[in-house]
Design an enzyme around this catalytic site. Sequence first.
Site, PDB file in Angstrom:
ATOM      1  N   TYR A 141       0.823  -1.212   0.000  1.00 53.83           N
ATOM      2  CA  TYR A 141       0.000   0.000   0.000  1.00 53.83           C
ATOM      3  C   TYR A 141       0.858   1.264   0.000  1.00 53.83           C
ATOM      4  O   TYR A 141       0.403   2.320  -0.407  1.00 53.83           O
ATOM      5  CB  TYR A 141      -0.903   0.026   1.236  1.00 53.83           C
ATOM      6  CG  TYR A 141      -2.221  -0.688   1.074  1.00 53.83           C
ATOM      7  CD1 TYR A 141      -2.279  -2.001   0.643  1.00 53.83           C
ATOM      8  CD2 TYR A 141      -3.413  -0.038   1.372  1.00 53.83           C
ATOM      9  CE1 TYR A 141      -3.487  -2.647   0.513  1.00 53.83           C
ATOM     10  CE2 TYR A 141      -4.636  -0.682   1.249  1.00 53.83           C
ATOM     11  CZ  TYR A 141      -4.666  -1.990   0.817  1.00 53.83           C
ATOM     12  OH  TYR A 141      -5.876  -2.622   0.696  1.00 53.83           O
ATOM     13  N   LYS A 191       3.533 -15.059   2.236  1.00 53.67           N
ATOM     14  CA  LYS A 191       3.766 -15.767   0.968  1.00 53.67           C
ATOM     15  C   LYS A 191       5.269 -15.980   0.865  1.00 53.67           C
ATOM     16  O   LYS A 191       5.931 -15.561  -0.097  1.00 53.67           O
ATOM     17  CB  LYS A 191       3.195 -14.922  -0.195  1.00 53.67           C
ATOM     18  CG  LYS A 191       3.176 -15.635  -1.537  1.00 53.67           C
ATOM     19  CD  LYS A 191       2.177 -16.775  -1.633  1.00 53.67           C
ATOM     20  CE  LYS A 191       2.310 -17.494  -2.972  1.00 53.67           C
ATOM     21  NZ  LYS A 191       1.482 -18.722  -3.059  1.00 53.67           N
ATOM     22  N   ASP A 223      -2.395 -18.289   0.406  1.00 50.63           N
ATOM     23  CA  ASP A 223      -3.392 -18.991  -0.424  1.00 50.63           C
ATOM     24  C   ASP A 223      -4.063 -20.106   0.383  1.00 50.63           C
ATOM     25  O   ASP A 223      -5.287 -20.291   0.330  1.00 50.63           O
ATOM     26  CB  ASP A 223      -2.771 -19.510  -1.730  1.00 50.63           C
ATOM     27  CG  ASP A 223      -1.438 -20.209  -1.542  1.00 50.63           C
ATOM     28  OD1 ASP A 223      -0.906 -20.237  -0.413  1.00 50.63           O
ATOM     29  OD2 ASP A 223      -0.912 -20.744  -2.539  1.00 50.63           O
ATOM     30  N   ASP A 247      -6.287  -7.124   4.032  1.00 51.93           N
ATOM     31  CA  ASP A 247      -7.427  -6.489   3.367  1.00 51.93           C
ATOM     32  C   ASP A 247      -8.294  -7.550   2.694  1.00 51.93           C
ATOM     33  O   ASP A 247      -9.513  -7.587   2.857  1.00 51.93           O
ATOM     34  CB  ASP A 247      -6.928  -5.475   2.326  1.00 51.93           C
ATOM     35  CG  ASP A 247      -8.077  -4.814   1.592  1.00 51.93           C
ATOM     36  OD1 ASP A 247      -9.046  -4.404   2.252  1.00 51.93           O
ATOM     37  OD2 ASP A 247      -8.013  -4.720   0.350  1.00 51.93           O
ATOM     38  N   ASP A 251     -12.260  -9.316   4.139  1.00 47.68           N
ATOM     39  CA  ASP A 251     -13.531  -9.346   3.393  1.00 47.68           C
ATOM     40  C   ASP A 251     -14.048 -10.776   3.337  1.00 47.68           C
ATOM     41  O   ASP A 251     -15.239 -11.033   3.514  1.00 47.68           O
ATOM     42  CB  ASP A 251     -13.348  -8.818   1.954  1.00 47.68           C
ATOM     43  CG  ASP A 251     -13.629  -7.321   1.844  1.00 47.68           C
ATOM     44  OD1 ASP A 251     -13.402  -6.598   2.827  1.00 47.68           O
ATOM     45  OD2 ASP A 251     -14.067  -6.877   0.761  1.00 47.68           O
TER      46      ASP A 251
HETATM   47  C1  IPM Z   1     -10.415  -1.465   4.091  1.00 47.81           C
HETATM   48  C2  IPM Z   1     -10.659  -0.820   2.762  1.00 47.81           C
HETATM   49  C3  IPM Z   1      -9.523   0.148   2.454  1.00 47.81           C
HETATM   50  C4  IPM Z   1      -8.234  -0.641   2.402  1.00 47.81           C
HETATM   51  C5  IPM Z   1      -9.718   0.978   1.158  1.00 47.81           C
HETATM   52  C6  IPM Z   1     -10.997   1.778   1.184  1.00 47.81           C
HETATM   53  C7  IPM Z   1      -8.539   1.886   0.900  1.00 47.81           C
HETATM   54  O1  IPM Z   1     -10.808  -1.792   1.773  1.00 47.81           O
HETATM   55  O2  IPM Z   1     -10.286  -0.722   5.095  1.00 47.81           O
HETATM   56  O3  IPM Z   1     -10.374  -2.697   4.159  1.00 47.81           O
HETATM   57  O4  IPM Z   1      -7.888  -1.225   1.365  1.00 47.81           O
HETATM   58  O5  IPM Z   1      -7.538  -0.678   3.423  1.00 47.81           O
HETATM   59 MG    MG Z   2     -10.899  -3.757   2.518  1.00 46.38          MG
END
Ligand code: IPM
Ligand code: MG
Length: 356
Positions: A141, A191, A223, A247, A251
């Site tokens: 990032y 990784k 993975d 990240d 999710d």
């Molecule tokens: C998160 C989001 C952020 C990230 C984005 C909005 C920059 O996806 O907080 O998980 O990638 O960190």
């Molecule tokens: Mg995110």
Amino acid sequence: MKANIVLLPGDGIGPEVIGAARMVLEAVAAKYDHQFTYAEHLIGGCSIDAHGTALTDETFSACENSDAILLGAVGGPKWDDPTAEVRPEQGLLALRKGLGTFANLRPVKPHPDLLDASPLRPERLDGVDFVVVRELTGGIYFGEPRARKSIAGGVQAIDTMSYTDGEIRRVAHLAFKLARGRRGKVNSVDKANVLESSRLWRQTVTEVAAEYPDVELEHTLVDAAAMYLIQRPASFDVMLTANMFGDILTDEASVLTGSMGNLPSASLGEGGPGLYEPIHGSAPDIAGQGVANPIGTILSMAMMLRYSLQLEDEAQAVENTVDAVLSAGHRTKDLAGVEETALNTEEMTELIVDQI
Ligand code: IPM
Ligand code: MG
């Protein structure tokens, strides 16, 4: 107690979920006799529209001088042009980096009455209770160089995955300390079979682990970790990982709880204010409709009470109330089954406020 709290609603459903969390916070303040003051500032797309930049000096310095920051979400189709110079996400990244909040805690614990809302079979979800510790201010990032340039016959774009041992060490210490207060297990995800930065990650985490003989350490390739999250999610206690892997995996993990709308997060550094935000995004598809699930933001606010204001009883009161409202069968649209009636944001928030 007195505390000065900065609210950054941001874009999309951000203002709706921040409005909800503020109402619950005001109920907590009234009940426990705290004096919280609130200052709202722009971040992300709305800041680009007003000032041409996703994070102004004014917003940053308000955050820096606060006791804690509660953020909604940034981004949306309006600012998604891939060639744009300024992007909403830059505001969030600059804020995280500027505040030095290098550790992002994302707890994942499905509510027992929401198991049906998850696509996994209920028996897979039995006993799931883990925290992802995502490194937040390093890795791909932020690595340099990052560039886009013309090359013979085309275009090249570059991002850099970079970690120093110091960056790895400080977030690893936080993960091991957290594991001590839990089931005593750290799963470090990398990784290392391909990436040099991951080999340094693995080596450094192993060194840090020597200082915590009471905590068990396991290394897992990212993975495989993605697979185990679905196959045997209950085996995780503290998952420690780099910025981008965290990240992606969070999710995925949020789906175990039935909806990513439920998942809170806390971003912490060494001293300085903490930054609290739901893991979901700005959800432009439902923005402005008043139907967003406010729980991820309300639980982020509970983490703020715990970690930045040291108000553990109040944090638990908020968490217990959210649990009770879900146990009573109340659901927002993202959680409701086909047969169930869905509450809107305001109705869900009022139920929580009333029970604080
Ligand atoms: C998160 C989001 C952020 C990230 C984005 C909005 C920059 O996806 O907080 O998980 O990638 O960190
Ligand atoms: Mg995110």
